[in-house]
Design a protein around this motif. Structure first.
Motif: not given
Length: 239
Positions: A149-157, A197-200, A203-208, A238-239
């Motif tokens: 959801s934080s990356g705009g994808g919602g629930l994937l499963a 959806y991959a870590a970036d 954007q943030s050190s905690t992305s992933g 987390s984005y």
């Protein structure tokens, strides 16, 4: 005088020879004629000789009765011989049967003693059923939630899957069928992307992606986190 006697003897011999030469053919012809007549009488149709037919039938019936009596007599002799053999073998068989009976009674008494000492089995759970259930590994049912959801994808499963004992949090993630990118690290396997959806790091050190089991951080790699029946695994982006 001797000459006259000699001539008389020769004359008698000649007469005998002549008589034999004439009479013998006649006798032979008569005998042959009798044989021919007898053969003709025998070859006449059976209708002309009803009495002879009756005699033949009675003779055949009497011969059949004699054969039956003979066979019955032979069977009677065989039965008598078998009876004698059975009487001869009777004592030996009787002793063997007594020995077998005593052994069977001894075995029954031993079985009864063993059954009296053994504890009674439960009717609800037979021994065979309990052994079968214990030999089979119990399956574990796991709920898997993948949230982007934080990356705009919602629930994937958000699904529940069944695994054999020993399944890990990473196995549960792969079981959802989503695309997973993972690499080995010094800390174990590292999941870098799920469902695209991959870590970036820009954007943030905690992305992933991070995961929890029943809302708690296991503190180890997902491939080393063993699951139990009824656990809930949540992967969060987390984005």
């Amino acid at each position: 005088m001797s000459r006259d006697v000699h001539k008389t003897q020769e004359t008698q011999d000649d007469a005998r020879a002549e008589w034999k030469a004439r009479i013998r053919p006649t006798l032979l012809a008569a005998v042959s004629l009798c044989l021919i007549v007898a053969a003709l009488l025998l070859s006449l149709p059976d209708a002309l000789h009803p009495a002879s037919e009756g005699r033949l039938r009675s003779a055949s019936l009497s011969s059949a009765a004699q054969n039956a009596d003979t066979s019955g007599h032979a069977e009677g002799i065989a039965d008598v011989s078998e009876t004698r053999d059975g009487q001869a073998a009777g004592p030996a068989q009787g002793s063997e049967q007594k020995a077998d009976k005593s052994q069977a009674e001894e075995a029954d008494s031993r079985a009864a003693a063993a059954s009296s000492q053994a504890p009674a089995a439960s009717e609800e759970t037979p021994p065979q059923a309990s052994e079968t259930s214990s030999s089979r590994p119990a399956l574990v049912r796991i709920r898997i939630v993948v949230d982007a959801s934080s990356g705009g994808g919602g629930l994937l499963a958000d699904t529940s899957l069944t695994f054999e004992p020993g399944a890990s949090a990473y196995d549960a993630l792969v079981g959802t069928g989503l695309s997973v990118n993972a690499q080995d690290s010094v800390y174990g396997i590292y999941v870098s992307a799920i469902g695209g959806y991959a870590a970036d790091p820009s954007q943030s050190s905690t992305s992933g992606w991070t995961y929890t089991i029943n809302g708690a951080d296991p503190g180890r790699s997902a491939a080393r986190a063993e699951l139990s029946d009824g656990d809930t695994v949540r992967w969060t982006y987390s984005y």
